[in-house]
Design a protein around this motif. Structure first.
Motif, mmCIF file in Angstrom:
data_model
loop_
_atom_site.group_PDB
_atom_site.id
_atom_site.type_symbol
_atom_site.label_atom_id
_atom_site.label_comp_id
_atom_site.label_asym_id
_atom_site.label_seq_id
_atom_site.Cartn_x
_atom_site.Cartn_y
_atom_site.Cartn_z
ATOM 1 N N GLU A 199 -14.176 -18.140 62.128
ATOM 2 C CA GLU A 199 -14.241 -16.746 62.578
ATOM 3 C C GLU A 199 -15.404 -16.542 63.540
ATOM 4 N N ARG A 200 -16.538 -17.087 63.171
ATOM 5 C CA ARG A 200 -17.722 -16.908 64.010
ATOM 6 C C ARG A 200 -17.485 -17.520 65.399
ATOM 7 N N ALA A 201 -16.928 -18.727 65.413
ATOM 8 C CA ALA A 201 -16.670 -19.401 66.686
ATOM 9 C C ALA A 201 -15.684 -18.607 67.538
ATOM 10 N N LEU A 202 -14.663 -18.062 66.895
ATOM 11 C CA LEU A 202 -13.651 -17.313 67.642
ATOM 12 C C LEU A 202 -14.241 -16.021 68.206
ATOM 13 N N ILE A 203 -14.990 -15.316 67.372
ATOM 14 C CA ILE A 203 -15.588 -14.052 67.825
ATOM 15 C C ILE A 203 -16.516 -14.315 69.012
ATOM 16 N N LYS A 204 -17.298 -15.385 68.888
ATOM 17 C CA LYS A 204 -18.230 -15.738 69.966
ATOM 18 C C LYS A 204 -17.459 -16.014 71.262
ATOM 19 N N GLN A 205 -16.379 -16.757 71.129
ATOM 20 C CA GLN A 205 -15.587 -17.125 72.303
ATOM 21 C C GLN A 205 -15.018 -15.870 72.976
ATOM 22 N N VAL A 206 -14.473 -14.985 72.166
ATOM 23 C CA VAL A 206 -13.857 -13.771 72.722
ATOM 24 C C VAL A 206 -14.917 -12.888 73.373
ATOM 25 N N LEU A 207 -16.082 -12.800 72.756
ATOM 26 C CA LEU A 207 -17.144 -11.976 73.338
ATOM 27 C C LEU A 207 -17.611 -12.551 74.673
ATOM 28 N N GLU A 208 -17.706 -13.863 74.725
ATOM 29 C CA GLU A 208 -18.123 -14.482 75.986
ATOM 30 C C GLU A 208 -17.090 -14.218 77.070
ATOM 31 N N GLU A 209 -15.834 -14.294 76.680
ATOM 32 C CA GLU A 209 -14.747 -14.089 77.627
ATOM 33 C C GLU A 209 -14.727 -12.637 78.132
ATOM 34 N N THR A 210 -15.090 -11.685 77.262
ATOM 35 C CA THR A 210 -15.039 -10.272 77.652
ATOM 36 C C THR A 210 -16.412 -9.780 78.129
ATOM 37 N N ASN A 211 -17.312 -10.745 78.384
ATOM 38 C CA ASN A 211 -18.647 -10.368 78.823
ATOM 39 C C ASN A 211 -19.349 -9.446 77.831
ATOM 40 N N TRP A 212 -19.106 -9.721 76.598
ATOM 41 C CA TRP A 212 -19.711 -8.956 75.494
ATOM 42 C C TRP A 212 -19.311 -7.485 75.484
ATOM 43 N N ASN A 213 -18.111 -7.216 75.959
ATOM 44 C CA ASN A 213 -17.550 -5.886 75.825
ATOM 45 C C ASN A 213 -16.966 -5.779 74.416
ATOM 46 N N ARG A 214 -17.721 -5.148 73.514
ATOM 47 C CA ARG A 214 -17.363 -5.190 72.090
ATOM 48 C C ARG A 214 -16.050 -4.462 71.796
ATOM 49 N N ARG A 215 -15.816 -3.370 72.527
ATOM 50 C CA ARG A 215 -14.565 -2.630 72.268
ATOM 51 C C ARG A 215 -13.351 -3.482 72.645
ATOM 52 N N GLU A 216 -13.466 -4.123 73.798
ATOM 53 C CA GLU A 216 -12.344 -4.956 74.252
ATOM 54 C C GLU A 216 -12.148 -6.143 73.292
ATOM 55 N N ALA A 217 -13.268 -6.730 72.891
ATOM 56 C CA ALA A 217 -13.189 -7.887 71.981
ATOM 57 C C ALA A 217 -12.516 -7.493 70.661
ATOM 58 N N ALA A 218 -12.889 -6.312 70.145
ATOM 59 C CA ALA A 218 -12.293 -5.852 68.883
ATOM 60 C C ALA A 218 -10.785 -5.724 69.033
ATOM 61 N N LYS A 219 -10.371 -5.234 70.223
ATOM 62 C CA LYS A 219 -8.941 -5.064 70.470
ATOM 63 C C LYS A 219 -8.233 -6.418 70.453
ATOM 64 N N ILE A 220 -8.824 -7.385 71.145
ATOM 65 C CA ILE A 220 -8.217 -8.726 71.211
ATOM 66 C C ILE A 220 -8.142 -9.349 69.814
ATOM 67 N N LYS A 250 -7.981 -7.815 67.115
ATOM 68 C CA LYS A 250 -7.201 -6.922 66.248
ATOM 69 C C LYS A 250 -7.984 -6.532 64.982
ATOM 70 N N ILE A 251 -9.245 -6.154 65.185
ATOM 71 C CA ILE A 251 -10.015 -5.556 64.085
ATOM 72 C C ILE A 251 -10.659 -4.289 64.638
ATOM 73 N N SER A 252 -11.183 -3.428 63.746
ATOM 74 C CA SER A 252 -11.769 -2.184 64.254
ATOM 75 C C SER A 252 -13.119 -2.494 64.904
ATOM 76 N N TYR A 253 -13.536 -1.564 65.735
ATOM 77 C CA TYR A 253 -14.815 -1.707 66.429
ATOM 78 C C TYR A 253 -15.948 -1.823 65.416
ATOM 79 N N ARG A 254 -15.872 -0.964 64.365
ATOM 80 C CA ARG A 254 -16.911 -0.978 63.327
ATOM 81 C C ARG A 254 -16.953 -2.318 62.599
ATOM 82 N N ALA A 255 -15.737 -2.829 62.313
ATOM 83 C CA ALA A 255 -15.680 -4.114 61.606
ATOM 84 C C ALA A 255 -16.314 -5.217 62.453
ATOM 85 N N LEU A 256 -16.080 -5.137 63.756
ATOM 86 C CA LEU A 256 -16.669 -6.150 64.637
ATOM 87 C C LEU A 256 -18.197 -6.060 64.622
ATOM 88 N N LEU A 257 -18.709 -4.809 64.727
ATOM 89 C CA LEU A 257 -20.163 -4.641 64.729
ATOM 90 C C LEU A 257 -20.766 -5.197 63.441
#
Ligand SMILES: Nc1ncnc2c1ncn2[C@@H]1O[C@H](COP(=O)(O)OP(=O)(O)OP(=O)(O)O)[C@@H](O)[C@H]1O
Ligand SMILES: [Mg+2]
Length: 343
Positions: free
Chosen positions: A302-323, A325-332
């Protein structure tokens, strides 16, 4: 086949290595297992082994194990006596007998049902067998060459292939890699096929533009050499064609990114697994419980995947949460828990 025997075309290190092994083992009576994806040239390697052996003038008999259901494989391989079963109105010679002092090529050996695997093993061990319904033992002197596009080791693990039969047929192993892993072979193969096909079909050889050659080399050829051969046949008949080029181009765009993602995701998972599992080489193995490993593995992946998605979205947390498929709060929450920060 050209007069000089089958030719294994290609300049890649792996193709050179295959030619070398074929030369070395052709005349040694060891069983050979050839594996590789569909269309990579397994049958060509099998025929070369036969051709470069002293059995060359003897029969080369191919049995397609995938095309026959269990019981039929048995009669196909070993033959039967008259009256062995209903419908057996005369004696029939099996492929082993027909191959005599030549080679028998068991294609798609991974498809043989378990019950027949036992029988085949027995024959390979005894080097003799009776025809079905008969008593007289017939010598099995043919050299056995088998091929498979399955991963037989995985089939053994899942209980679909006998390990003892695997060891028996796999004395020498030749692995033919997919064409996309040896792009250096594409150009010599293109010229070889165009030459051969233009003679065969009496058609002029089309010019290959540098652009088309680049596309040919870059394409991932899921059907391997056979697909390349078929493509060139069409090119020969249709002549230079924009559509044919466009086909490669369109396919070329999609596949790179797809396989890159798939393999990078696999790499992420493998890396995570390494961290979780006990070190294979350490002497004192302390095995964790399954639950412990599962929790740790899930966390790492999970950690590796979240990191990868954040890097891909330039640390746009809202977009990453969407990709993800978890809530923004859960991601934070996860970012805090997993100690993930942009730097
Ligand atoms: N290195 C090569 N040089 C020349 N021709 C090749 C080469 N590799 C494959 N071919 C040709 O490509 C075609 C497909 O090869 P082959 O039938 O040997 O593949 P295969 O691995 O047995 O495929 P399948 O698993 O689908 O049976 C054949 O016409 C074969 O002659
Ligand atoms: Mg084949």
């Amino acid at each position: 086949m050209p007069d000089g025997g089958p030719v294994i075309v290609g300049i890649s290190r792996s193709t050179e290595k295959i030619r070398e092994i074929v030369r070395k083992v052709a005349d040694v009576d060891l069983n050979v297992l050839i594996s590789g994806e569909s269309g990579v040239g397994k049958e060509l390697v099998a025929r070369s082994l036969h051709y470069f052996s002293s059995r060359k003038k003897r029969p080369f008999i191919k049995v397609n194990c995938a095309a026959l259901p269990g019981e039929l494989i048995e009669t196909e391989l070993f033959g039967y006596e008259k009256g062995a079963f209903t419908g057996a109105d005369k004696q029939k010679m099996g492929k082993f007998e027909a191959a005599a002092d030549g080679s028998i090529f068991l294609d798609e050996i991974g498809e043989i049902p378990m019950s027949m695997q036992a029988k085949l093993l027995q024959v390979l061990q005894d080097q003799k067998f009776p025809r079905i319904g008969g008593h007289k033992e017939i010598d099995a002197r043919a050299r056995v060459i088998a091929a498979t596009n399955r991963n037989l080791e995985a089939e053994i693990l899942s209980g679909n292939f006998r390990e003892d039969l695997y060891f028996r047929i796999n004395t020498i192993s030749i692995v033919v890699p997919p064409l996309r892993e040896r792009p250096e072979d594409v150009e010599p193969l293109v010229y070889y096929f165009l030459d051969r096909l233009s003679k065969e079909h009496r058609l002029p050889k089309p010019d290959i533009s540098p652009r088309l050659m680049k596309l040919l080399k870059g394409y991932h050829w899921p059907g391997n050499v056979r697909e390349l051969e078929n493509y060139l046949k069409r090119l020969l008949v249709l002549g230079e064609s924009k559509e044919l080029e466009a086909e490669l181009e369109a396919a070329g765009d999609g596949w790179n990114s797809e396989t890159d993602t798939a393999s990078s995701q696999e790499a992420v998972i493998e890396e995570a697994a390494k961290e979780v599992l006990p070190n294979k080489n350490s002497r004192e193995k302390q095995f964790p419980s399954l639950k412990e490993v599962r929790d740790k593995a899930v966390y790492r992946v999970e950690r590796a995947l979240i990191k990868q998605v954040l890097e891909e979205t330039n640390w746009n947390r809202r977009e990453a949460a969407k990709i993800l498929k978890i809530s923004y709060r859960a991601l934070l929450y996860k970012l805090k828990d997993m100690n993930l920060t942009p730097h």
